[in-house]
Write a protein that holds these residues in place. Structure first.
Motif: not given
Lengths: 185, 440
Positions: B266-295
């Motif tokens: 759909r020609r939506r994949l720009t560099w900014q979109v990629m960077e934003r997606t990957v950064r948000k993914t790291l943030g949310i994944s770390c939040m979940f995985l660190w909670i699971i680690l502690a729990a």
């Protein structure tokens, strides 16, 4: 805040940002490893023994090394029954009091990590699988990640403390980078 | 001190420290490591890191970052725009039709993703502004989006069911299939609620003006094409998994790649979109995985106290409760804890206590997984703590106040409790599909 602390905060922020912004791309590496496994099996009929453990190691490196940067991004949830109603100053006061809890946890986590890593190196510990990779490299990576997380948490404690005491701290390297960028123009 | 007192002390100190607003993973990890050191003495300091290796061996957890990535990629790819347009045209002429269309949109998003993040992001960015512009009641539509997106964790694929499957040691395929009909049931109940409410109070969801309804049938049929890409992604991911072509984790990799391809297509994949997606993914994944680690560490210390046996003894022998009372008590306790606690931590800490009791009582652990997930959906929306609440607060336009968000969930939580009760009374709603599919 003393100059040493300001420098500490600035460097820790910069290191964690750089590490985090590198490991965040590992999600794509995990995706490609898994795709490779699917294609290799369905098209060429080959299965590799290293896929599962490699992906597990990637995940461990991803979330532990990325931990420091995720603290900077502020994605970690809090129970905000009271917290959301406090002023920024009160939040900083409470956070600087309770940061010690997180730091304590991370230190215990690190102690366990070091002892586990030392064991893995001494006995050449391998994973129980047909591929049987050595375990010490990933354990070393995990320990480095925990150290980075600990350093970041201490930096956050200093920033909170400064806010709580009303002292200025240039703990925002992002702002500074922007300013430097403007000066260069 | 006896074990019950220690167990209670652990929970109480966790709750007390959580009120300070410190990060979840830190508080849970702190309480766990203090009690590990105090109770175990030598070797206690190893427990937090041991949890990292338990998590390491949970290979299916790889689905978590991949589904989060996929969710953000889907909302960036813009395939939801076309889907929304489709429902807009098809349901616009009905009172409350756009809200009904939004719920159906959420069902499709849920079938492509395993969390509620994607549904929330799409709902708040695409559906919400449109609905408000058309004069829909803001409290109702806020509720529609929160309730609709919570279907993401019930309709397969589902990360919550993966985590449940790991803890309860149940097959993922059965769990995923068991979520299908309860998910559709909840969606139908939401739709019924919106339709009846708007029929009685037409001002809450006005019909589209006549000039906007002038869409030819050819155009209408063409819009159905918007469903093609989502169907392909659903098939490549859940379809191939259920057919046994890909493993669970591989299917999440295929889904993530599919979402990326959809964005490229759909020609939506720009560099900014990629960077934003990957950064948000790291943030949310770390939040979940660190909670699971502690729990996980908290759970291990708790388990070492013999909490499972203690609880079973208390419920079944000391109090002599019948199975249904125990089950209802468990659900009520989940509901109450879910309003305060993080749902992921709650699952990791409490499920190992409850699941053996559920099995001992003769209930089906697959069905219980579905009940748990519906409870989790409710917990996502109930203040003070809920992921959908947080996301809504962050994404909602300024005219929607915090009070609006809190008020909006009330009818939907009631509808969900009705749904939960129906699935409790009729377990076959959840169980017939996996039984039928795997009996072949």
């Amino acid at each position: 805040m003393p100059k040493a602390i300001r420098l500490y905060v600035r460097y820790v922020d910069a290191v964690n940002r750089a590490v985090g912004r590198s490991v965040m791309w590992l999600v794509l590496v995990m995706m490609l490893v898994l795709l490779y496994a699917v294609i290799a099996r369905s098209v060429f009929g080959v299965s590799y023994i290293w896929i599962i453990e490699t992906s597990q190691m990637l995940l461990a490196a991803y979330y532990i090394l990325g931990g420091g940067y995720s603290l900077q991004l502020g994605t970690h949830v809090r129970m905000d029954l009271l917290y959301s109603r406090w002023s920024e100053r009160t939040k900083a006061r409470m956070d600087s009091l309770t940061s010690g809890l997180v730091i304590f946890y991370l230190i215990v986590l690190l102690l366990g990590g070091i002892s586990s890593t030392v064991y893995a190196i001494e006995y050449n510990q391998k994973s129980y699988s047909s591929w049987a990779p050595l375990l010490w490299p990933i354990k070393v990576v995990m320990c480095i990640g925990i150290v980075l997380m600990l350093l970041q948490m201490i930096a956050i404690f200093f920033v909170d403390l400064a806010k709580a005491l009303g002292l200025p701290i240039d703990g925002e390297p992002l702002e500074e980078e922007k300013l430097q960028g403007q000066e260069l123009k | 001190m006896n074990y019950e007192t220690i167990a209670l002390l652990m929970f109480a100190s966790m709750m007390l420290l959580l009120i300070t607003g410190q990060r979840f993973f830190g508080v849970i990890g702190f309480v766990a490591s203090v009690f590990a050191l105090a109770l175990w003495g030598t070797g206690g300091e190893e427990m937090p890191f041991n949890a990292a290796f338990v998590l390491f061996n949970w290979y299916p957890m790889l689905t978590l970052p991949l589904f989060i990535y996929m969710g953000y990629m889907l909302s960036e790819s813009g395939i939801a725009d076309d889907l929304y347009k489709m429902f807009h045209v098809w349901f616009g002429p009905v009172p409350g039709g756009l809200a009904i269309g939004t719920i159906l949109l959420m069902v499709i998003i849920a079938a492509m993703n395993g969390l509620s993040v994607a549904g929330m992001a799409i709902g708040a960015s695409i559906a919400l502004p449109e609905l408000l512009r058309r004069g829909y009641d803001k409290v109702m539509v806020t509720g529609v989006i929160q309730a609709g997106s919570s279907l993401g964790i019930l309709i397969p694929p589902s990360v919550v069911l993966v985590l449940y499957g790991l803890i309860a040691r149940q097959p993922m395929g059965h769990l995923w299939l068991a979520g299908v009909f309860p998910g559709l049931l909840l969606a139908s109940l939401f739709i019924a609620y919106v339709a009846i409410r708007c029929y009685l109070q037409p001002n809450l969801g006005p019909v589209l003006p006549a000039d906007e309804r002038q869409v030819s049938w050819g155009e209408k049929i063409k819009l159905l094409g918007a469903g093609v890409i989502p169907f392909l992604i659903f098939f490549a991911m859940t379809g191939l998994f259920l057919m046994g072509k890909t493993s669970l984790v591989e299917s999440s990799g295929v889904g993530a790649a599919g979402a990326t391809l959809a964005a490229i297509f759909r020609r939506r994949l720009t560099w900014q979109v990629m960077e934003r997606t990957v950064r948000k993914t790291l943030g949310i994944s770390c939040m979940f995985l660190w909670i699971i680690l502690a729990a996980l560490c908290f759970g291990a210390v708790f388990d070492g106290l013999g909490a499972v046996h203690g609880l079973r003894y208390l419920f079944l022998e000391k109090w002599g409760l019948d199975p249904w009372t125990v089950l209802i008590m468990m659900q009520v306790s989940y509901l109450i804890m879910g309003t305060f606690l993080d749902d992921t931590a709650m699952l990791v800490i409490v499920a190992p206590l409850y699941v053996p009791i559920v099995i001992a009582l003769g209930f089906d652990p697959i069905w219980y997984g579905v009940l748990y997930t519906i409870t989790c959906q409710i917990a996502y929306m109930t203040p003070p703590f809920g992921y959908n609440l947080f996301l809504m607060r962050a994404m909602a336009p300024p005219e929607i106040t915090l009070m609006d968000i809190y008020r909006s969930i009330v009818p939907f939580v009631l509808v969900m409790i009705v749904g939960l009760t129906i699935v409790m009374i009729f377990p076959q709603i959840a169980l017939w599909l996996p039984q039928y599919y795997y009996a072949r």
